[in-house]
Design a protein around this motif. Structure first.
Motif, short mmCIF file in Angstrom:
data_model
loop_
_atom_site.label_atom_id
_atom_site.label_comp_id
_atom_site.label_asym_id
_atom_site.label_seq_id
_atom_site.Cartn_x
_atom_site.Cartn_y
_atom_site.Cartn_z
N SER A 163 0.81 -1.22 0.00
CA SER A 163 0.00 0.00 0.00
C SER A 163 0.85 1.27 0.00
CB SER A 163 -0.95 0.00 1.20
OG SER A 163 -0.22 -0.04 2.42
N TRP A 164 2.01 1.24 0.70
CA TRP A 164 2.85 2.44 0.70
C TRP A 164 3.47 2.68 -0.67
CZ3 TRP A 164 2.96 6.92 2.27
CH2 TRP A 164 4.10 7.71 2.38
N HIS A 165 3.79 1.61 -1.39
CA HIS A 165 4.26 1.77 -2.76
C HIS A 165 3.19 2.44 -3.61
CE1 HIS A 165 5.01 0.21 -6.94
NE2 HIS A 165 6.18 0.75 -6.66
N SER A 166 1.94 2.02 -3.45
CA SER A 166 0.83 2.62 -4.20
C SER A 166 0.67 4.10 -3.84
CB SER A 166 -0.47 1.87 -3.92
OG SER A 166 -0.37 0.52 -4.34
N ASP A 167 0.80 4.42 -2.54
CA ASP A 167 0.68 5.81 -2.11
C ASP A 167 1.80 6.67 -2.70
OD1 ASP A 167 -1.54 5.15 -0.64
OD2 ASP A 167 -0.52 5.14 1.30
N LEU A 168 3.03 6.14 -2.70
CA LEU A 168 4.15 6.89 -3.27
C LEU A 168 3.95 7.10 -4.77
CD1 LEU A 168 7.24 5.35 -1.42
CD2 LEU A 168 6.40 7.70 -1.24
N LYS A 169 3.44 6.08 -5.46
CA LYS A 169 3.18 6.24 -6.89
C LYS A 169 2.15 7.33 -7.14
CE LYS A 169 2.35 2.03 -8.51
NZ LYS A 169 2.19 0.95 -9.53
N ARG A 170 1.12 7.40 -6.30
CA ARG A 170 0.11 8.44 -6.47
C ARG A 170 0.69 9.84 -6.23
NH1 ARG A 170 -3.60 4.37 -4.65
NH2 ARG A 170 -3.07 4.77 -2.45
N LEU A 171 1.67 9.93 -5.33
CA LEU A 171 2.31 11.21 -5.07
C LEU A 171 3.26 11.63 -6.19
CD1 LEU A 171 3.23 10.95 -1.27
CD2 LEU A 171 1.77 12.70 -2.30
N ILE A 172 4.09 10.68 -6.62
CA ILE A 172 5.16 11.00 -7.56
C ILE A 172 4.70 10.88 -9.01
CG2 ILE A 172 7.46 10.24 -8.34
CD1 ILE A 172 7.97 9.29 -5.44
N GLY A 173 3.81 9.94 -9.28
CA GLY A 173 3.40 9.63 -10.65
C GLY A 173 2.95 10.82 -11.48
N PRO A 174 2.08 11.71 -10.94
CA PRO A 174 1.62 12.84 -11.76
C PRO A 174 2.75 13.73 -12.27
CG PRO A 174 0.19 12.55 -9.86
CD PRO A 174 1.37 11.63 -9.65
N PHE A 175 3.86 13.78 -11.55
CA PHE A 175 4.98 14.62 -11.98
C PHE A 175 5.77 13.96 -13.11
CE2 PHE A 175 3.95 16.25 -7.85
CZ PHE A 175 4.16 17.60 -7.96
N LEU A 176 5.56 12.66 -13.33
CA LEU A 176 6.33 11.93 -14.34
C LEU A 176 5.44 11.37 -15.44
CD1 LEU A 176 8.58 9.84 -11.91
CD2 LEU A 176 9.11 12.03 -12.98
N SER A 177 4.18 11.74 -15.44
CA SER A 177 3.25 11.16 -16.40
C SER A 177 3.07 12.06 -17.62
CB SER A 177 1.89 10.92 -15.74
OG SER A 177 1.23 12.16 -15.53
N ARG A 178 2.35 11.55 -18.60
CA ARG A 178 2.04 12.33 -19.80
C ARG A 178 1.19 13.55 -19.47
NH1 ARG A 178 3.51 10.24 -24.60
NH2 ARG A 178 4.01 8.02 -24.70
N LEU A 179 0.51 13.53 -18.31
CA LEU A 179 -0.32 14.68 -17.96
C LEU A 179 0.51 15.95 -17.84
CD1 LEU A 179 -2.62 13.02 -15.25
CD2 LEU A 179 -3.17 13.51 -17.64
N ARG A 180 1.80 15.78 -17.50
CA ARG A 180 2.67 16.95 -17.38
C ARG A 180 3.40 17.28 -18.66
NH1 ARG A 180 4.27 19.34 -12.75
NH2 ARG A 180 6.30 19.79 -13.65
N ALA A 181 3.22 16.45 -19.68
CA ALA A 181 3.99 16.64 -20.91
C ALA A 181 3.82 18.03 -21.51
CB ALA A 181 3.62 15.56 -21.93
N PRO A 182 2.59 18.60 -21.57
CA PRO A 182 2.47 19.95 -22.14
C PRO A 182 3.31 20.98 -21.39
CG PRO A 182 0.32 18.91 -21.98
CD PRO A 182 1.28 18.02 -21.24
N GLU A 183 3.40 20.83 -20.05
CA GLU A 183 4.19 21.77 -19.26
C GLU A 183 5.68 21.63 -19.54
OE1 GLU A 183 3.07 21.51 -15.09
OE2 GLU A 183 1.27 20.44 -15.72
#
Length: 374
Positions: free
Chosen positions: A71-91
């Motif tokens: 569960s802590w791995h999942s929590d860390l992914k939710r914290l860090i993932g948005p900064f490394l995902s395609r969602l940030r690609a335009p920025e």
């Protein structure tokens, strides 16, 4: 590159040495996938590199993303993932396009370029530092420290020991965190601090994880692009004439270069993989570089095929620890390939390739090239 004389079906035991209690190795695509499967009874929390096992665990286990499960791995992914995902690609596109343009302009101004030193490190470092929140004025220093921290036995990285360089990186992050505690931003450091569940040391080691994960593998795939374009001279023309295959070519770059050579897991219980019985506590190393050349999965595996499909490579791993920065690596490689296909007609080697002396990173310490521009 991976040597062909080891059977891809082999399960090999290596006795005590750099790994205090020895370790098993698996090589085939099937066996590596089985060890990394979400349902497989293996853990990453003792460490993810040769040298760790159930009795000699990584101190970051259960705290750093790459060596955390559950569960802590999942929590860390939710914290860090948005900064490394395609969602940030335009920025990040403005940073990405600026860096690629500067790289190509510098290459055009010179007859030869050692892309392993002057190109490979720059693009991923710029993107990862942007994500973490590292000021532009500090980026050159962090690139240099990362070179030393993961240069292994390379004489070109002999200004300090790898351990000393890594310690300097950790000191730097402590200073950056102190600044963000006083003046938060919209970067990863600020987000990790704001969560409230991570200690300062936890923020440090997870920023370290992102810096290393984003820099130390993608840089070698970027360098490998130039090696590929020299070794398979028809590729540039095909990409120029058919840009629709560039996304497929990106996947093939990752497969062909396979910078992440291995990951280690420790068995949580007695388990059989590919006919081999592993006991609870056994360290098992999955050799991703071998799996990506498995002839039963990849036809003509040593040839770069820009339109290879399907391409079920393990260059980003698989399972719950599939590389969180894969999306950023892909857009970096795509941007570089698009510009090279538009502007370059051929690549020639002027020196190298020189390979790093490492059992963790399959990478370049030197690759001199000259480019014919359109």
């Amino acid at each position: 590159m991976w040597r062909e004389h080891i059977s891809s079906n082999a399960k090999i035991w290596s006795g005590p040495g750099i790994s205090p209690n020895g370790f098993w190795s698996v090589f085939s695509h099937h066996d590596c996938s089985a060890v990394l499967s979400p349902k497989a009874p293996f853990t990453s929390e003792h460490g993810m590199m040769i040298g760790f096992d159930a009795e000699n665990s990584d101190a970051s286990g259960g705290r750093m993303l790459v060596v955390t499960d559950g569960s802590w791995h999942s929590d860390l992914k939710r914290l860090i993932g948005p900064f490394l995902s395609r969602l940030r690609a335009p920025e990040l596109n403005a940073v990405l396009e600026r860096e690629v343009k500067e790289i190509i302009n510098r290459m055009k101004s010179k007859e030869t370029t050692d892309v392993a030193l002057e190109v490979g490190p720059r693009l991923p470092a710029a993107i990862v530092c942007e994500v973490i929140g590292v000021p532009i004025s500090d980026r050159e220093n962090l690139i240099e420290l990362t070179n030393h921290a993961f240069g292994g036995e390379e004489s070109s990285f002999d200004k300090m020991t790898p351990a000393g360089a890594h310690q300097e990186i950790l000191f730097y992050f402590h200073e950056l965190i102190a600044e963000r505690e006083q003046k938060p931003g919209d970067d990863l450091v600020s987000a990790l601090l704001a969560d409230g569940r991570l200690s300062v040391d936890d923020v440090v080691i997870n920023c370290d994880n992102v810096l290393i994960g984003g820099n130390e593998t993608t840089r070698h795939s970027i360098t490998g692009v130039f090696h590929i374009l020299q070794a398979f001279p028809g590729i540039l023309g095909r990409l120029h004439e058919n840009p629709d295959i560039i996304d497929l070519a990106v996947e093939e770059v990752v497969r062909w270069t396979s910078p992440a050579m291995h990951v280690l897991r420790v068995a949580n219980e007695d388990v059989a993989v590919g006919g081999q019985q592993f006991r609870k506590g056994d360290p098992v190393v999955a050799w991703l570089s071998a799996a990506n050349r498995d002839e039963r999965v990849f036809a003509d595996p040593h040839t770069f095929l820009p339109d290879r499909k399907p391409n079920r490579h393990l260059g980003f791993g698989t399972g719950p620890h599939h590389c969180l920065g894969a999306a950023l690596a892909r857009i970096e490689l795509r941007c570089l390939l698009v510009q090279l296909a538009e502007q370059a007609s051929s690549v020639q080697l002027t020196s190298g390739p020189k390979w790093m002396r490492s059992n963790l990173i399959q990478g370049y310490s030197g690759l001199g090239v000259s480019v014919d521009w359109r």
